[in-house]
Design a protein around this motif. Structure first.
Motif, PDB file in Angstrom:
ATOM      1  N   ARG A 123       0.760  -1.209  -0.212  1.00 28.19           N
ATOM      2  CA  ARG A 123      -0.161  -0.017   0.142  1.00 28.19           C
ATOM      3  C   ARG A 123       0.884   1.185   0.041  1.00 28.19           C
ATOM      4  NH1 ARG A 123      -5.117   1.817   3.775  1.00 28.19           N
ATOM      5  NH2 ARG A 123      -6.198   3.099   2.102  1.00 28.19           N
ATOM      6  N   GLN A 124       0.354   2.066  -0.570  1.00 27.43           N
ATOM      7  CA  GLN A 124       1.316   3.551  -0.858  1.00 27.43           C
ATOM      8  C   GLN A 124       0.274   4.599  -1.192  1.00 27.43           C
ATOM      9  OE1 GLN A 124       5.029   3.764  -2.822  1.00 27.43           O
ATOM     10  NE2 GLN A 124       4.547   5.493  -4.000  1.00 27.43           N
ATOM     11  N   VAL A 125       0.265   5.610  -0.250  1.00 28.29           N
ATOM     12  CA  VAL A 125      -0.616   6.830  -0.341  1.00 28.29           C
ATOM     13  C   VAL A 125       0.008   8.002  -0.293  1.00 28.29           C
ATOM     14  CG1 VAL A 125      -2.361   7.920   1.030  1.00 28.29           C
ATOM     15  CG2 VAL A 125      -2.427   5.355   1.017  1.00 28.29           C
ATOM     16  N   LYS A 126      -0.261   8.992  -0.994  1.00 27.49           N
ATOM     17  CA  LYS A 126       0.300  10.515  -1.126  1.00 27.49           C
ATOM     18  C   LYS A 126      -0.672  11.372  -0.753  1.00 27.49           C
ATOM     19  CE  LYS A 126       4.107   9.874  -4.503  1.00 27.49           C
ATOM     20  NZ  LYS A 126       4.772  10.616  -5.628  1.00 27.49           N
ATOM     21  N   GLY A 164       8.516  -0.180   6.951  1.00 30.07           N
ATOM     22  CA  GLY A 164       7.878   0.974   6.123  1.00 30.07           C
ATOM     23  C   GLY A 164       8.547   2.047   5.564  1.00 30.07           C
ATOM     24  N   ARG A 165       8.034   2.867   4.775  1.00 30.21           N
ATOM     25  CA  ARG A 165       8.679   3.963   4.176  1.00 30.21           C
ATOM     26  C   ARG A 165       7.952   5.291   4.184  1.00 30.21           C
ATOM     27  NH1 ARG A 165      12.935   2.941   0.247  1.00 30.21           N
ATOM     28  NH2 ARG A 165      13.231   5.174   0.794  1.00 30.21           N
ATOM     29  N   MET A 220       3.143  14.540   1.523  1.00 29.24           N
ATOM     30  CA  MET A 220       3.551  13.407   2.303  1.00 29.24           C
ATOM     31  C   MET A 220       3.058  12.228   1.752  1.00 29.24           C
ATOM     32  SD  MET A 220       3.549  13.239   6.375  1.00 29.24           S
ATOM     33  CE  MET A 220       4.497  11.877   7.361  1.00 29.24           C
ATOM     34  N   TRP A 221       4.264  11.206   1.858  1.00 27.03           N
ATOM     35  CA  TRP A 221       3.757   9.911   1.459  1.00 27.03           C
ATOM     36  C   TRP A 221       4.221   8.787   2.146  1.00 27.03           C
ATOM     37  CZ3 TRP A 221       7.622   6.317   0.413  1.00 27.03           C
ATOM     38  CH2 TRP A 221       8.897   6.651   0.195  1.00 27.03           C
ATOM     39  N   THR A 222       3.511   7.677   2.134  1.00 26.78           N
ATOM     40  CA  THR A 222       4.103   6.627   2.976  1.00 26.78           C
ATOM     41  C   THR A 222       3.758   5.266   2.101  1.00 26.78           C
ATOM     42  OG1 THR A 222       3.500   5.689   5.048  1.00 26.78           O
ATOM     43  CG2 THR A 222       1.595   6.380   4.187  1.00 26.78           C
ATOM     44  N   ARG A 223       4.405   4.347   2.557  1.00 25.84           N
ATOM     45  CA  ARG A 223       4.357   3.018   1.636  1.00 25.84           C
ATOM     46  C   ARG A 223       4.484   1.872   2.794  1.00 25.84           C
ATOM     47  NH1 ARG A 223       8.415   2.306  -3.052  1.00 25.84           N
ATOM     48  NH2 ARG A 223       9.608   3.394  -1.304  1.00 25.84           N
ATOM     49  N   TYR A 224       3.670   0.873   2.614  1.00 29.53           N
ATOM     50  CA  TYR A 224       3.749  -0.333   3.405  1.00 29.53           C
ATOM     51  C   TYR A 224       3.953  -1.420   2.687  1.00 29.53           C
ATOM     52  CZ  TYR A 224       2.580  -4.310   6.438  1.00 29.53           C
ATOM     53  OH  TYR A 224       2.574  -5.510   6.938  1.00 29.53           O
ATOM     54  N   VAL A 225       5.041  -2.084   2.946  1.00 21.48           N
ATOM     55  CA  VAL A 225       5.330  -3.521   2.091  1.00 21.48           C
ATOM     56  C   VAL A 225       5.371  -4.728   3.227  1.00 21.48           C
ATOM     57  CG1 VAL A 225       7.101  -4.738   0.488  1.00 21.48           C
ATOM     58  CG2 VAL A 225       6.807  -2.049   0.638  1.00 21.48           C
TER      59      VAL A 225
END
Length: 148
Positions: free
Chosen positions: A59-62, A81-82, A70-75
């Motif tokens: 999941r990646q949201v901007k 996370g990132r 702001m962006w975040t990524r879950y792998v």
């Protein structure tokens, strides 16, 4: 004379009843809002050569707001996370993001590059940020849909 005076009064009434307003300017396109990554494209220079769906659980949201991103990524395979935070601006066909800080891996990457320029294809509820090589050929894209 009464007819002319009556006509002038009628014209004044009609003019005063008319709404004087300039036409609204056409709204510029905007990234304001929250977007979720849907897929990736690979390109063979200009045309899409492959569509790569997100992995299960990825999941990646901007979020774009008043010139900030702001962006975040879950792998799923990476529990750390990132994320990243910075500023952005758009032109008619470009997205320029300047990242100020982020997670540990992002901070290491920022030592070499902070500003990222993408070709932008923006529609009402979707957008693609397309990476170009040194010659201006399309290489890949991230494709988002609006969620807010």
């Amino acid at each position: 004379m009464k007819k002319i005076l009556g006509l002038v009064l009628l014209m004044l009434f009609l003019v005063s009843a008319t709404k004087w307003a300039s036409p609204k300017p056409e709204a510029l396109h905007t990234l304001e809002g929250t977007w979720e990554l849907e897929s990736f494209y690979s390109f063979d220079g200009q045309d899409i050569s492959d569509t790569i769906p997100k992995a299960d659980g990825y999941r990646q949201v901007k979020m774009y707001s008043r010139g900030k991103i702001m962006w975040t990524r879950y792998v799923p395979d990476n529990p750390n996370g990132r994320f990243g935070y910075g500023s952005y601006r758009i032109t008619e066909d470009e997205l320029i993001e300047t990242i100020e800080y982020g997670d540990n891996d992002m901070m290491k990457a920022l030592d070499t590059m902070r500003s990222f320029t993408f070709e932008l294809i923006l529609k009402e509820d979707t957008f693609s940020q397309i990476t170009l090589d040194e010659e201006g050929n399309r290489t890949s894209s991230e494709n988002y849909k609006r969620i807010d």
